[in-house]
Design a protein around this motif. Structure first.
Motif, mmCIF file in Angstrom:
data_model
loop_
_atom_site.group_PDB
_atom_site.id
_atom_site.type_symbol
_atom_site.label_atom_id
_atom_site.label_comp_id
_atom_site.label_asym_id
_atom_site.label_seq_id
_atom_site.Cartn_x
_atom_site.Cartn_y
_atom_site.Cartn_z
ATOM 1 N N SER A 122 -2.497 132.037 82.198
ATOM 2 C CA SER A 122 -2.606 130.564 82.593
ATOM 3 C C SER A 122 -2.687 129.813 81.194
ATOM 4 C CB SER A 122 -4.023 130.345 82.837
ATOM 5 O OG SER A 122 -4.369 128.930 83.105
ATOM 6 N N LEU A 123 -2.997 130.406 80.095
ATOM 7 C CA LEU A 123 -2.590 129.762 78.604
ATOM 8 C C LEU A 123 -1.238 129.715 78.442
ATOM 9 C CD1 LEU A 123 -5.688 131.007 76.725
ATOM 10 C CD2 LEU A 123 -5.326 128.709 77.524
ATOM 11 N N THR A 124 -0.322 130.718 78.900
ATOM 12 C CA THR A 124 0.952 130.686 78.598
ATOM 13 C C THR A 124 1.753 129.789 79.111
ATOM 14 O OG1 THR A 124 0.733 133.001 77.849
ATOM 15 C CG2 THR A 124 3.116 132.175 78.420
ATOM 16 N N ARG A 125 1.516 129.453 80.489
ATOM 17 C CA ARG A 125 2.247 128.482 81.512
ATOM 18 C C ARG A 125 1.811 127.024 80.991
ATOM 19 N NH1 ARG A 125 0.364 132.157 85.706
ATOM 20 N NH2 ARG A 125 -1.496 131.153 86.038
ATOM 21 N N ARG A 174 1.089 126.406 77.695
ATOM 22 C CA ARG A 174 1.837 125.793 76.332
ATOM 23 C C ARG A 174 3.496 125.795 76.586
ATOM 24 N NH1 ARG A 174 -1.536 130.281 74.537
ATOM 25 N NH2 ARG A 174 0.177 131.789 74.918
ATOM 26 N N VAL A 175 4.036 126.491 77.842
ATOM 27 C CA VAL A 175 5.133 126.316 78.058
ATOM 28 C C VAL A 175 5.530 124.768 78.775
ATOM 29 C CG1 VAL A 175 7.225 127.145 79.829
ATOM 30 C CG2 VAL A 175 5.759 128.688 78.212
ATOM 31 N N ARG A 176 4.526 124.617 79.466
ATOM 32 C CA ARG A 176 4.629 123.244 80.031
ATOM 33 C C ARG A 176 4.345 122.249 79.081
ATOM 34 N NH1 ARG A 176 0.935 119.932 81.341
ATOM 35 N NH2 ARG A 176 -0.825 121.829 80.981
ATOM 36 N N ARG A 177 3.586 122.195 78.224
ATOM 37 C CA ARG A 177 3.485 121.192 77.043
ATOM 38 C C ARG A 177 4.833 121.260 76.283
ATOM 39 N NH1 ARG A 177 -1.889 123.214 77.012
ATOM 40 N NH2 ARG A 177 -1.454 124.573 75.193
ATOM 41 N N PHE A 178 5.255 122.273 75.817
ATOM 42 C CA PHE A 178 6.365 122.322 75.072
ATOM 43 C C PHE A 178 7.715 121.640 75.539
ATOM 44 C CE2 PHE A 178 10.561 124.736 74.072
ATOM 45 C CZ PHE A 178 10.455 124.435 72.759
#
Length: 337
Positions: free
Chosen positions: A300-303, A305-309
């Protein structure tokens, strides 16, 4: 009553849920092997209770060392944990849990470990007592383990260390692996003390930790008979236990059960444990999307981070506007006919 029909009370279920929601599959799996290495007093204790006991011992030693080495008037107010509780955050929870597992791998009582661990760090120049995560980190764990195991061996030479839990009393013997393991430990301790008749009488007659047939086999009939003749102490009163009080520490810990594992296949509670953990796994999967909540949080945290990036990259890239204009004819030369 069969093991599968033994009731599970609500507090026990709540402890299993808290552990399942905070532990990774790796940490849960380790509880199975730790059941065979931890000090005998903790082998029938739920890991939540064991970690809480470790935290209490840690706090007591923390304050005592602070009073002795830093400031006496500040010691009583030292919290040692964030907001004063090892369960105040997932970070603190995991650190204390892993520290307790580290101690269990060494097979030491928690108070003994904390006392010598703090001394180890302070002698190495630490300006304050160690945090729980510093006890098991890769850099500190090997020298710390070596230091404490040497201290424990010296302690065992000076003191007769056996467990007096009622689970090891002969009246409650149920052929559990931990009960056999404790009897092996008792035999070894008596052997190291030259099989003194007084010790044989203590473990066979007074504490009721070792059956006479095992004593005859290990120490010889003549020595055992002499011990019984000289025995003057009164046998320890039997403390009969309920069936659920004989459950091993790894019982109903998510990811700890493995049908193909010898420890699980020979455990009298194995069948019941399998059903309970299957139900627990379904509940955790529905709540977290995965039977491993740590893995689910990481995904969930990885998703996120990718979305914010991608959002930042989209905002940072300049917009390109294509203006279509008619070409200018000024200064153009008209071709000759």
């Amino acid at each position: 009553m069969s093991q599968s029909s033994i009731p599970i009370d609500r507090p026990f279920v709540e402890k299993c849920l808290v552990a399942a929601l905070n532990l990774s599959a790796k940490e849960g799996t380790q509880e199975r092997s730790l059941m065979n290495t931890k000090w005998f007093d903790y082998r029938f204790m739920h890991p939540m209770d064991a970690t809480n006991l470790f935290a209490e011992q840690y706090l007591q030693v923390y304050r005592r060392k602070w009073a002795r080495n830093f400031a006496t008037n500040e010691a009583a107010s030292k919290l040692a944990f964030h907001r004063g509780s090892w369960r105040s955050s997932k970070t603190e929870f995991t650190a204390c849990w892993k520290a307790r597992q580290f101690v269990d791998r060494l097979g030491l009582p928690y108070d003994f470990f904390c006392e010598h661990a703090f001394e180890f760090f302070l002698r190495r120049g630490y300006q304050k007592p160690p945090r729980p995560n510093q006890l098991y980190c890769e850099r500190n764990a090997p020298p710390l383990a070596k230091y404490i195991v040497e201290a424990w061996n010296a302690h065992n030479e000076a003191y007769f260390m056996v467990s007096k839990l009622p689970q090891y009393h002969l009246s409650n013997f149920s052929s559990h692996l931990n009960q056999y393991a404790h009897q092996d430990w008792v035999v070894e301790v008596v052997r190291e003390r030259h099989m003194k008749p007084a010790l044989i009488a203590m473990v066979c007659r007074e504490l009721k930790l070792l059956p006479l047939d095992r004593a005859y086999f290990e120490f010889g009939p003549r020595r055992v008979e002499l011990a019984l003749e000289e025995a003057v102490s009164t046998p320890a009163a039997a403390a009969f236990l309920k069936a659920q009080e004989l459950r091993p520490s790894c019982f109903a810990i998510l990811h700890a059960f493995a049908r193909e594992n010898k420890t699980c296949s020979e455990c009298p509670f194995g069948e019941h444990c399998e059903r309970v953990t299957e139900t627990l796994a379904k509940h955790i999967a529905q709540k977290c999307g995965d039977t491993d909540p740590v893995r689910a949080r990481t995904r969930s945290l990885t998703r996120d981070r990718v979305r914010r990036f991608r959002q930042r990259r989209k905002l940072a890239s300049p917009s390109v506007t294509l203006a279509l204009t008619a070409p200018s004819t000024a200064g153009a030369v008209k071709p000759a006919p």
